[in-house]
Design a protein around this motif. Structure first.
Motif, PDB file in Angstrom:
ATOM      1  N   TRP A   9    -121.679 -12.706 -22.325  1.00  0.00           N
ATOM      2  CA  TRP A   9    -121.176 -12.710 -23.698  1.00  0.00           C
ATOM      3  C   TRP A   9    -121.011 -14.156 -24.142  1.00  0.00           C
ATOM      4  CZ3 TRP A   9    -118.986  -8.363 -26.539  1.00  0.00           C
ATOM      5  CH2 TRP A   9    -118.387  -8.712 -27.752  1.00  0.00           C
ATOM      6  N   THR A  32    -124.482 -10.107 -25.588  1.00  0.00           N
ATOM      7  CA  THR A  32    -123.950 -10.350 -26.921  1.00  0.00           C
ATOM      8  C   THR A  32    -124.082 -11.830 -27.260  1.00  0.00           C
ATOM      9  OG1 THR A  32    -122.331  -8.565 -26.697  1.00  0.00           O
ATOM     10  CG2 THR A  32    -121.912 -10.210 -28.399  1.00  0.00           C
ATOM     11  N   ASP A  34    -123.146 -14.314 -30.471  1.00  0.00           N
ATOM     12  CA  ASP A  34    -122.501 -14.499 -31.771  1.00  0.00           C
ATOM     13  C   ASP A  34    -122.359 -15.992 -32.032  1.00  0.00           C
ATOM     14  OD1 ASP A  34    -120.996 -14.548 -34.049  1.00  0.00           O
ATOM     15  OD2 ASP A  34    -119.310 -13.395 -33.256  1.00  0.00           O
ATOM     16  N   LYS A  57    -126.193  -7.004 -29.192  1.00  0.00           N
ATOM     17  CA  LYS A  57    -125.491  -7.461 -30.396  1.00  0.00           C
ATOM     18  C   LYS A  57    -125.948  -8.881 -30.700  1.00  0.00           C
ATOM     19  CE  LYS A  57    -121.823  -6.312 -28.090  1.00  0.00           C
ATOM     20  NZ  LYS A  57    -122.381  -5.296 -27.191  1.00  0.00           N
ATOM     21  N   GLU A 143    -118.803  -1.249 -29.367  1.00  0.00           N
ATOM     22  CA  GLU A 143    -119.990  -0.620 -28.803  1.00  0.00           C
ATOM     23  C   GLU A 143    -120.433   0.615 -29.574  1.00  0.00           C
ATOM     24  OE1 GLU A 143    -121.791  -1.893 -26.405  1.00  0.00           O
ATOM     25  OE2 GLU A 143    -120.438  -3.580 -26.130  1.00  0.00           O
TER      26      GLU A 143
END
Length: 310
Positions: A9, A32, A34, A57, A143
């Motif tokens: 992440w 993920t 971001d 994501k 999720e």
């Protein structure tokens, strides 16, 4: 260049970071990513969809990215959050985005179950997403969220019919682009769609009647396009009473919405008048009965009053 091959992440959002994405090339375990609200620039490299095949994501929102949305993103079969809003992407929307299995609700639920009992669950992960016109911070339910947000770019061409394939997609935001053509009729099959924003484009034609089948839809914005014809008046469209979601479409019959509001208000007023009239008759009748027995009952019970009256 990223040497953390086990990195799962990565959240660097809300900083002042810049540069291109070459440093991510070896982060093959990323689930993920971001990096929204920064100043990253350049194109999305094709290898992102090939090397980072575990991504579910991807949030690149509010950066300075340019170029086309690469077809290689369609290799990310687990992807269920794609937020590329507020950049400078051009070209058309890749048709294959609608074929990603990650937007299947049951697939996402399985991932959430696995994630909840993994070692990573001891950390609190959060991602900010714009849903129903507002920004929300998602943590434990992340999720289960299925989002495609390509708003505020320079995308052109028609809305691909394939983008309506995922029946479990919750948010589809294509607003503030340069999209043309008609709204796909197949959009009515998106049974879990809650947010649909197609505003500020150049869409034409009528609003498909199939959209009345979107029973989960709670946020709709079709304003500032070139839509024409009448607005569907059945099922879910009966709940959309805000005329602003249709404004900026000169040939669209928004009078139906106004008429519906006025008709509803008229019915309420009529019902209130009926209640007032009924209450007037009832109170008059009760008052007469009470007044009659106060006088006559007293005369019957009190002999001295009766004699005095006579």
């Amino acid at each position: 260049m990223c040497s953390l091959s086990f990195l799962y992440w990565l959240r660097l959002s809300g900083n002042n970071l810049s540069g291109e994405l070459s440093w991510l090339k070896n982060c093959r375990s990323l689930n993920t990513l971001d990096i929204g609200d920064n100043k990253f620039s350049g194109n999305i490299p094709g290898w992102l969809g090939e090397n980072l095949s575990s991504l579910s994501k991807l949030r690149l929102r509010a950066n300075l990215f340019t170029g086309d949305i690469p077809q290689q993103l369609c290799h990310l079969s687990d992807l269920h959050i794609l937020d590329l809003a507020h950049n400078y992407f051009t070209g058309s929307i890749p048709c294959c985005l609608g074929n990603l299995s990650g937007f299947n609700r049951f697939t996402s639920s399985k991932s959430a179950f696995t994630f909840a009992f993994s070692s990573e669950s001891i950390y609190i992960h959060q991602m900010d997403l714009v849903v129903k016109g507002r920004q929300f911070g998602y943590t434990s339910t992340l999720e289960l969220v299925n989002v495609i947000d390509l708003s505020s770019n320079n995308l052109s061409g028609e809305i691909p019919v394939e983008i309506t394939n995922p029946p479990d997609l919750g948010t589809l935001n294509l607003s503030r682009n340069q999209l043309t053509g008609k709204i796909p009729k197949k959009i009515g099959e998106m049974r879990w769609l809650e947010t649909l924003d197609l505003s500020s484009n150049y869409l034409s034609g009528s609003i498909p009647s199939t959209m009345s089948y979107l029973t989960s839809l709670s946020h709709l914005n079709l304003s500032y396009n070139n839509l024409s014809g009448s607005i569907p008046s059945t099922n879910q469209f009966q709940t959309f009473n805000d005329p602003s979601i249709y404004e900026g479409n000169p040939e669209l019959s928004i009078t139906d919405v106004d008429a519906k509001d006025k008709d509803g208000k008229k019915k309420v007023d009529n019902k209130e008048d009926e209640y007032d009239e009924l209450w007037l008759y009832l109170s008059t009748g009760v008052g007469f009965i009470v007044g009659f027995w106060v006088v006559c009952g007293t005369l019957v019970l009190q002999r001295s009053w009766r004699h005095a009256y006579l």
